[in-house]
Design an enzyme around this catalytic site. Structure first.
Site, mmCIF file in Angstrom:
data_model
loop_
_atom_site.group_PDB
_atom_site.id
_atom_site.type_symbol
_atom_site.label_atom_id
_atom_site.label_comp_id
_atom_site.label_asym_id
_atom_site.label_seq_id
_atom_site.Cartn_x
_atom_site.Cartn_y
_atom_site.Cartn_z
ATOM 1 N N GLU A 79 0.826 -1.205 0.000
ATOM 2 C CA GLU A 79 0.000 0.000 0.000
ATOM 3 C C GLU A 79 0.863 1.258 0.000
ATOM 4 O OE1 GLU A 79 -3.056 -0.149 -0.610
ATOM 5 O OE2 GLU A 79 -3.625 -2.194 -0.071
ATOM 6 N N CYS A 142 -8.329 -1.602 8.038
ATOM 7 C CA CYS A 142 -6.907 -1.594 7.656
ATOM 8 C C CYS A 142 -6.424 -0.178 7.390
ATOM 9 C CB CYS A 142 -6.677 -2.472 6.420
ATOM 10 S SG CYS A 142 -6.835 -4.221 6.784
ATOM 11 N N HIS A 167 -1.396 -5.509 2.177
ATOM 12 C CA HIS A 167 -2.612 -6.337 2.107
ATOM 13 C C HIS A 167 -2.263 -7.673 1.463
ATOM 14 C CE1 HIS A 167 -5.958 -3.219 2.685
ATOM 15 N NE2 HIS A 167 -6.317 -4.249 3.420
HETATM 16 N N1 PCA Z 1 -8.719 -6.582 6.376
HETATM 17 C C1 PCA Z 1 -9.681 -5.509 6.552
HETATM 18 C C2 PCA Z 1 -9.684 -5.236 8.027
HETATM 19 C C3 PCA Z 1 -9.005 -6.382 8.678
HETATM 20 C C4 PCA Z 1 -8.352 -7.111 7.570
HETATM 21 O O1 PCA Z 1 -7.588 -8.074 7.691
HETATM 22 C C5 PCA Z 1 -9.409 -4.287 5.666
HETATM 23 O O2 PCA Z 1 -8.881 -4.468 4.550
HETATM 24 O O3 PCA Z 1 -9.712 -3.171 6.048
#
Ligand code: PCA
Length: 206
Positions: A79, A142, A167
């Site tokens: 990200e 997140c 992610h």
């Molecule tokens: N993914 C979510 C919140 C917790 C996670 O593992 C997100 O992408 O916001």
């Protein structure tokens, strides 16, 4: 030795596991050239960031790598940017679904990751792990912890702490009942996280 804090999340959205924390648990910490702390966070908007910020003050890490699941994505997403917005139709694990709420009323619109995102991309590509730089961590929990961490570091006026968000896709086990959905073996996600830690340590020492 550099101090590294790695965070993952508990499961959410009806999943039995969250690959972020599952992969973190499988890391071979002996192999890493840093001191490492791990933290599993709840998928709850303000509770997660409060816990994380408390740990940051206790540990004083040099590098903070936050990890979360992005089911449906086709690669490890490095990200680039955290935005000042909570906006979700899907409630968090405590039933809260904020709509169009700023995370910090007086905070800037966004922060850039301070992880070496291009070096990470190169390392993962060299290891044949599907990856890419992503320009949106979403507006769910997140992005919330990503923005909150960057904002806290900005308040501390510390430029030497590297922090950012990764992610990860679903694991192979999670997609047995989800036809046509991309996944990666948990061992690949773990390998990716090990490479990311090592790349950050190398770049921090430069
Ligand atoms: N993914 C979510 C919140 C917790 C996670 O593992 C997100 O992408 O916001």
């Amino acid at each position: 030795m550099l101090r590294v804090l790695l965070t993952g999340f508990e499961p959410f959205g009806g999943e039995k596991i969250n690959p972020s924390f599952e992969a973190i648990k499988r890391i071979d910490f002996q192999k890493l050239s840093c001191e490492t702390w791990v933290l599993e966070l709840p998928v709850v908007f303000y509770e997660s960031s409060k816990l994380l910020i408390e740990r940051i003050h206790e540990i004083k890490p040099d590098i903070i790598i936050m990890v979360g699941q992005a089911g449906g994505r086709k690669e490890i997403s490095i990200e680039r940017i955290a935005i000042n917005l909570d906006d979700s139709k899907v409630p968090d694990n405590k039933g809260v679904a904020p709509r169009q709420d700023p995370i910090s009323v007086f905070g800037p619109v966004a922060y850039f990751s301070t992880l070496p995102i291009h070096a990470i991309q190169r390392e993962l590509e060299d290891a044949n792990i599907p990856c890419g730089i992503s320009n949106s961590a979403g507006t769910y929990v997140c992005n919330h912890i990503f923005y909150s961490t960057m904002h806290e570091l900005a308040q501390l006026h510390t430029t030497k702490t590297m922090a950012g968000f990764i992610h990860v896709p679903y694991t192979t086990d999670q997609v047995i009942d989800k036809p046509q959905t991309f996944s990666l073996p948990i061992s690949d996600i773990t390998k990716a996280l090990e490479l990311i830690v090592e790349t950050c340590v190398t770049e921090h020492l430069l």
